[in-house]
Design an enzyme around this catalytic site. Structure first.
Site, short mmCIF file in Angstrom:
data_model
loop_
_atom_site.label_atom_id
_atom_site.label_comp_id
_atom_site.label_asym_id
_atom_site.label_seq_id
_atom_site.Cartn_x
_atom_site.Cartn_y
_atom_site.Cartn_z
N LYS A 38 0.80 -1.22 0.00
CA LYS A 38 0.00 0.00 0.00
C LYS A 38 0.84 1.27 0.00
O LYS A 38 0.43 2.30 -0.56
CB LYS A 38 -0.94 0.02 1.19
CG LYS A 38 -2.00 -1.09 1.20
CD LYS A 38 -3.01 -0.90 0.09
CE LYS A 38 -4.15 -1.89 0.18
NZ LYS A 38 -5.14 -1.72 -0.91
N SER A 63 1.48 -9.79 -0.89
CA SER A 63 1.19 -8.36 -0.83
C SER A 63 1.32 -7.74 0.55
O SER A 63 1.49 -6.52 0.67
CB SER A 63 -0.23 -8.11 -1.35
OG SER A 63 -1.18 -8.86 -0.62
N GLU A 114 -9.83 5.50 3.33
CA GLU A 114 -10.61 4.37 3.83
C GLU A 114 -9.65 3.22 4.08
O GLU A 114 -8.56 3.17 3.50
CB GLU A 114 -11.67 3.97 2.80
CG GLU A 114 -11.21 2.99 1.73
CD GLU A 114 -10.11 3.49 0.82
OE1 GLU A 114 -9.32 2.64 0.31
OE2 GLU A 114 -9.99 4.71 0.61
#
Length: 449
Positions: free
Chosen positions: A140, A429, A162
């Site tokens: 991210k 990830s 969010e």
């Protein structure tokens, strides 16, 4: 923003074609085939549009994507698109981002040959692209750094985001602290419960975490509240949307900030094996880590590409988040794509053991490449994910995020069917520290047995 309000369109957002498609799998069985197929009339065209030309000027990937937002947000979206296009061609911006990715985030991440996992499976070699080793624990931060630089460039002093699994929220909180930006994170109360560690981490770094009590109290509701905030505070605030979803230019922009994953992986596998992998596998919620890895391999026809959705408790209404296995074409929170809805267009409930994949819609670029026949999609159930989570822990000493464990679960099944000289490359990830408490709760005393 409600599902109804999100359907307000600008003239730019009206792609040609029918507004609603038929369900891909209206009566999918609970444990049916894991790789979904298109109906005959929607089978892919023979020639794939050049990846570099997508999206078009209106933000469309074929019939998918667009800008389905209230008029209040059209101006900031157009300003954001312009700012991004200028920054993308600015050598100074790109150098600053590259320096931050290296010095702050920890790029490049490694490509790791999972030798013991490979031996356990007894088939193809399994490589892991280690996005879990990045600062804040997931891919991210690639996107957050890029968007924070854009926010500063546009003179914004406040950022909102969010988050579901908390990884995007954590990355946003960290980068906001570094850049001295006011930061508010929206998170469903159910996700706050199962991701309590990340909630505390965000607050430690100075972010205000606002719990959302509406609906299922998960990611969709958090996006609604973030969009409401943005509409109200649009002049001072930039919305750092966390995945390759939403109104244009977000799907394009988020994809581009994550392309570093695929560029590195391509060079690393060529250095390690002297050739490209036979298959790529990544989990898909909105699909940011997946499109970041997949994009650099789209034109390599011999590389099979698979995104793995959340199969939850099985493909029954409200029990999963596998949009391609049980969804249909519709509009939600800014774009047209495949989503879980009933015949009246009401958004269905979702379920996944992973907070980050528990979302009713999928990124529009994934929908486009599925229709084009270039990316296939499968799903993994909660039970399979928990098994894969424990398997990677035991064989490699790596604790994956539950989201990433979806990809591991599918990769293990695929590798077992392939020859030993073949290669499966998996996007790992995120790391699973955030999930250990929830896994312990779900498994009880069975963990590690």
């Amino acid at each position: 923003m409600s599902a109804t309000a999100s359907k307000v369109k600008s003239a730019r957002s009206r792609p040609k074609g029918r507004g609603r498609g038929k369900a891909v799998s209206a009566k999918a069985k609970q444990m049916g085939k894991r790789e979904t197929k298109l109906p005959k009339k929607n089978r892919p065209a023979k020639k794939l549009t050049s990846k570099e030309t997508l999206p078009d000027a209106g933000g469309h990937f074929g019939v998918y994507g667009g800008m389905y937002v209230p008029e209040t947000l059209m101006t900031p979206l157009l300003e954001l698109e312009q700012a991004y296009r200028v920054a993308r061609g600015d050598a100074g911006f790109q150098k600053e981002l590259a320096d931050l990715l290296k010095g702050y985030a920890g790029r490049p991440t490694g490509l790791y040959y999972a030798e013991r996992l490979t031996k356990h499976v007894g088939g193809a070699k399994i490589y892991l692209k280690r996005e879990d080793t990045l600062h804040t624990g997931a891919h991210k931060i690639n996107n957050v750094l890029g968007q924070a630089l854009l926010a500063r460039r546009m003179g914004k002093k406040r950022v909102i985001a969010e988050t579901g699994a908390g990884q995007h929220g954590t990355a946003t909180a960290a980068v906001a602290a570094k850049f001295g930006l006011e930061c508010v994170i929206y998170m469903g109360q159910e996700d706050m419960r199962r991701q309590a560690l990340n909630v505390y981490r965000m607050r430690l770094m100075g972010a205000e975490v606002r719990g959302v009590e509406a609906g299922q109290k998960t990611l969709k509701e958090a996006v609604n509240e973030a969009m409401r905030d943005w509409v109200t505070n649009v002049r001072s605030t930039h919305y750092i949307l966390g995945t390759a979803y939403g109104a244009h230019p977000y799907p394009m922009m988020v994809r581009d900030f994550h392309r570093v994953i695929g560029r590195e992986a391509r060079a690393q596998i060529l250095a390690a094996e002297g050739r490209l992998p036979d298959e790529l596998v990544a989990c898909v919620g909105g699909g940011s880590n997946a499109i970041g890895l997949f994009f650099e391999f789209l034109e390599d026809a011999k590389v099979k590409i698979t995104g793995v959705e959340a199969g939850g408790r099985g493909i029954l209404p409200g029990e999963h988040a596998a949009r391609f296995a049980g969804g249909r074409l519709g509009v939600l929170q800014g774009c047209k794509t495949f989503l879980l809805q009933n015949a009246d267009g009401q958004i269905l409930g979702t379920h996944s053991v992973s907070a980050g994949l528990d979302y009713a819609a999928v990124g529009p670029e994934h929908a486009y490449y599925r229709e084009a026949g270039r990316i296939g999609f499968a799903y993994a159930t909660d039970a399979e994910v928990l098994e894969a989570f424990q398997l990677l822990c035991r064989t490699e000493g790596i604790i994956p995020a539950l989201e990433s464990a979806h990809a591991v679960a599918h990769a293990v099944k695929r590798a077992a069917k392939l020859k030993r000289e073949q290669i499966v490359l998996v996007s790992l990830s995120g790391r699973g520290d955030k999930d250990v408490q929830e896994v312990a709760r779900v498994l009880g005393g069975e963990a590690g047995k």
